[in-house]
Design a protein around this motif. Structure first.
Motif, PDB file in Angstrom:
ATOM      1  N   MET A 184     -37.907  -3.443  -4.495  1.00  0.00           N
ATOM      2  CA  MET A 184     -38.304  -3.796  -3.130  1.00  0.00           C
ATOM      3  C   MET A 184     -37.345  -4.827  -2.519  1.00  0.00           C
ATOM      4  N   LYS A 185     -36.948  -5.822  -3.339  1.00  0.00           N
ATOM      5  CA  LYS A 185     -36.028  -6.829  -2.830  1.00  0.00           C
ATOM      6  C   LYS A 185     -34.702  -6.207  -2.446  1.00  0.00           C
ATOM      7  N   GLN A 186     -34.291  -5.188  -3.191  1.00  0.00           N
ATOM      8  CA  GLN A 186     -33.045  -4.510  -2.864  1.00  0.00           C
ATOM      9  C   GLN A 186     -33.138  -3.799  -1.522  1.00  0.00           C
ATOM     10  N   LEU A 187     -34.306  -3.216  -1.242  1.00  0.00           N
ATOM     11  CA  LEU A 187     -34.520  -2.550   0.045  1.00  0.00           C
ATOM     12  C   LEU A 187     -34.486  -3.567   1.183  1.00  0.00           C
ATOM     13  N   TYR A 188     -35.082  -4.739   0.953  1.00  0.00           N
ATOM     14  CA  TYR A 188     -35.057  -5.788   1.970  1.00  0.00           C
ATOM     15  C   TYR A 188     -33.627  -6.258   2.226  1.00  0.00           C
ATOM     16  N   PHE A 189     -32.851  -6.342   1.150  1.00  0.00           N
ATOM     17  CA  PHE A 189     -31.457  -6.764   1.307  1.00  0.00           C
ATOM     18  C   PHE A 189     -30.676  -5.726   2.104  1.00  0.00           C
ATOM     19  N   ILE A 190     -30.959  -4.453   1.863  1.00  0.00           N
ATOM     20  CA  ILE A 190     -30.285  -3.388   2.617  1.00  0.00           C
ATOM     21  C   ILE A 190     -30.632  -3.484   4.099  1.00  0.00           C
ATOM     22  N   ALA A 191     -31.911  -3.774   4.386  1.00  0.00           N
ATOM     23  CA  ALA A 191     -32.338  -3.923   5.777  1.00  0.00           C
ATOM     24  C   ALA A 191     -31.628  -5.109   6.431  1.00  0.00           C
ATOM     25  N   PHE A 192     -31.572  -6.226   5.696  1.00  0.00           N
ATOM     26  CA  PHE A 192     -30.884  -7.414   6.221  1.00  0.00           C
ATOM     27  C   PHE A 192     -29.410  -7.109   6.475  1.00  0.00           C
ATOM     28  N   LYS A 193     -28.778  -6.444   5.517  1.00  0.00           N
ATOM     29  CA  LYS A 193     -27.360  -6.110   5.637  1.00  0.00           C
ATOM     30  C   LYS A 193     -27.114  -5.179   6.814  1.00  0.00           C
ATOM     31  N   SER A 194     -28.040  -4.244   7.048  1.00  0.00           N
ATOM     32  CA  SER A 194     -27.877  -3.293   8.151  1.00  0.00           C
ATOM     33  C   SER A 194     -27.935  -4.008   9.499  1.00  0.00           C
ATOM     34  N   ILE A 195     -28.923  -4.914   9.638  1.00  0.00           N
ATOM     35  CA  ILE A 195     -29.046  -5.661  10.898  1.00  0.00           C
ATOM     36  C   ILE A 195     -27.835  -6.556  11.093  1.00  0.00           C
ATOM     37  N   LEU A 196     -27.438  -7.251  10.031  1.00  0.00           N
ATOM     38  CA  LEU A 196     -26.295  -8.153  10.117  1.00  0.00           C
ATOM     39  C   LEU A 196     -25.019  -7.391  10.472  1.00  0.00           C
ATOM     40  N   THR A 197     -24.808  -6.251   9.824  1.00  0.00           N
ATOM     41  CA  THR A 197     -23.613  -5.442  10.110  1.00  0.00           C
ATOM     42  C   THR A 197     -23.608  -4.971  11.552  1.00  0.00           C
ATOM     43  N   LYS A 198     -24.769  -4.557  12.028  1.00  0.00           N
ATOM     44  CA  LYS A 198     -24.864  -4.117  13.428  1.00  0.00           C
ATOM     45  C   LYS A 198     -24.512  -5.256  14.387  1.00  0.00           C
ATOM     46  N   GLU A 199     -24.999  -6.446  14.085  1.00  0.00           N
ATOM     47  CA  GLU A 199     -24.733  -7.599  14.949  1.00  0.00           C
ATOM     48  C   GLU A 199     -23.258  -7.989  14.924  1.00  0.00           C
ATOM     49  N   ILE A 200     -22.662  -7.943  13.746  1.00  0.00           N
ATOM     50  CA  ILE A 200     -21.240  -8.285  13.656  1.00  0.00           C
ATOM     51  C   ILE A 200     -20.385  -7.245  14.368  1.00  0.00           C
ATOM     52  N   ASN A 201     -20.712  -5.962  14.171  1.00  0.00           N
ATOM     53  CA  ASN A 201     -19.975  -4.894  14.866  1.00  0.00           C
ATOM     54  C   ASN A 201     -20.117  -5.026  16.372  1.00  0.00           C
ATOM     55  N   ARG A 202     -21.264  -5.515  16.793  1.00  0.00           N
ATOM     56  CA  ARG A 202     -21.538  -5.631  18.225  1.00  0.00           C
ATOM     57  C   ARG A 202     -20.564  -6.589  18.902  1.00  0.00           C
ATOM     58  N   PHE A 203     -20.337  -7.764  18.315  1.00  0.00           N
ATOM     59  CA  PHE A 203     -19.447  -8.715  18.994  1.00  0.00           C
ATOM     60  C   PHE A 203     -17.975  -8.512  18.637  1.00  0.00           C
ATOM     61  N   THR A 204     -17.689  -7.891  17.491  1.00  0.00           N
ATOM     62  CA  THR A 204     -16.281  -7.632  17.169  1.00  0.00           C
ATOM     63  C   THR A 204     -15.737  -6.429  17.934  1.00  0.00           C
ATOM     64  N   ARG A 205     -16.631  -5.499  18.288  1.00  0.00           N
ATOM     65  CA  ARG A 205     -16.194  -4.314  19.042  1.00  0.00           C
ATOM     66  C   ARG A 205     -15.684  -4.703  20.427  1.00  0.00           C
ATOM     67  N   ILE A 206     -16.252  -5.759  20.998  1.00  0.00           N
ATOM     68  CA  ILE A 206     -15.832  -6.233  22.319  1.00  0.00           C
ATOM     69  C   ILE A 206     -15.208  -7.624  22.169  1.00  0.00           C
ATOM     70  N   TRP A 207     -14.306  -7.765  21.195  1.00  0.00           N
ATOM     71  CA  TRP A 207     -13.738  -9.073  20.867  1.00  0.00           C
ATOM     72  C   TRP A 207     -13.006  -9.717  22.044  1.00  0.00           C
ATOM     73  N   VAL A 208     -12.506  -8.911  22.954  1.00  0.00           N
ATOM     74  CA  VAL A 208     -11.818  -9.477  24.112  1.00  0.00           C
ATOM     75  C   VAL A 208     -12.792 -10.278  24.974  1.00  0.00           C
ATOM     76  N   GLN A 209     -14.054  -9.872  24.987  1.00  0.00           N
ATOM     77  CA  GLN A 209     -15.068 -10.569  25.776  1.00  0.00           C
ATOM     78  C   GLN A 209     -15.766 -11.675  24.993  1.00  0.00           C
TER      79      GLN A 209
END
Length: 256
Positions: free
Chosen positions: A1-26
């Motif tokens: 279960m903890k591994q599943l929670y870590f995957i969920a955390f990693k997915s949200i974190l990755t999405k957030e990082i991709n969000r601001f790096t994709r528009i790095w000029v802004q």
């Protein structure tokens, strides 16, 4: 279960990082340009007339504060805009019904804010190195302070987004709260220059403690007790985490 929670955390974190790096000029370039202007105007032009402050050149004195100011602004705005966008687009509802603990969701969004805050802080530090010699008096305090500050204002951005009813609402706090607190937080001056009354008033500003610890990490001196400042930062982080968890676990304000 903890591994599943870590995957969920990693997915949200990755999405957030991709969000601001994709528009790095802004997201990543503007802070570098803004801080360059600060160094040119306040450091070279104004600083040459002021001379030394706290036993160092004025440019050396303001450099830690300018770095911290960029970390505060970007950590806050990243979570506020991202979380409200998810709420506005109804994406958040899918996450709320998923078998993911609320603390994992909060940690994912806050992690994204911290990641952007640290990235911008590093970029601004590199910019500062073109204008002043950066030296570290206590590297551990520098890392701890920038991390705690980024967490604190990421949580603040999340709470702002929870209560926001429109995109205009997520700009109210930065304009009328963050900007005054930051500029009055000792970025451009030492608190020792203020009359005793205004020193007491400044003691009510939480940003003062963050900037002073951060400055101590670079220059080795501060206007306020370091243990007290660290305790206040940790306390604010704990309180804001509790508030964020309460709001999200109760579903308060999660419908735009």
């Amino acid at each position: 279960m903890k591994q599943l929670y870590f995957i969920a955390f990693k997915s949200i974190l990755t999405k957030e990082i991709n969000r601001f790096t994709r528009i790095w000029v802004q997201t990543l370039v503007p802070p570098a340009i803004t801080m360059t202007l600060y160094f040119l105007i306040f450091g070279n032009l104004v600083g040459s007339r002021i001379g030394e402050m706290g036993g160092v050149s004025y440019m050396e004195f303001i450099a830690p504060g300018l770095i911290m100011m960029s970390v505060i602004t970007n950590s806050y705005s990243n979570v506020a805009s991202s979380f409200y966008s998810a709420k506005f687009q109804r994406n958040l509802e899918e996450l709320m019904v998923a078998p993911v603990p609320h603390y994992v969701m909060i940690a994912g969004y806050v992690g994204g804010g911290v990641a952007r805050g640290l990235c911008v802080g590093l970029i601004v530090t590199l910019v500062a190195m073109f204008f002043v010699d950066i030296s570290l008096h206590h590297a551990g305090l520098v890392v701890m302070t920038v991390f705690l500050t980024s967490v604190l204002f990421s949580l603040g951005g999340l709470i702002n987004a929870v209560f926001a009813k429109s995109f205009d609402d997520i700009s109210i706090i930065p304009t009328f709260v963050l900007t005054p607190l930051t500029y009055l937080g000792g970025v451009f001056y030492s608190l020792s220059l203020l009359p005793s009354f205004w020193q007491g008033v400044s003691a009510l500003n939480p940003v003062v403690y963050m900037i002073n610890v951060f400055r101590y990490g670079f220059l080795g001196f501060a206007d306020i007790s370091i243990p007290l400042s660290i305790g206040i930062m940790v306390g604010f982080c704990a309180v804001l985490w509790g508030v964020a968890y309460y709001l999200i676990s109760r579903g308060i304000g999660l419908r735009s």
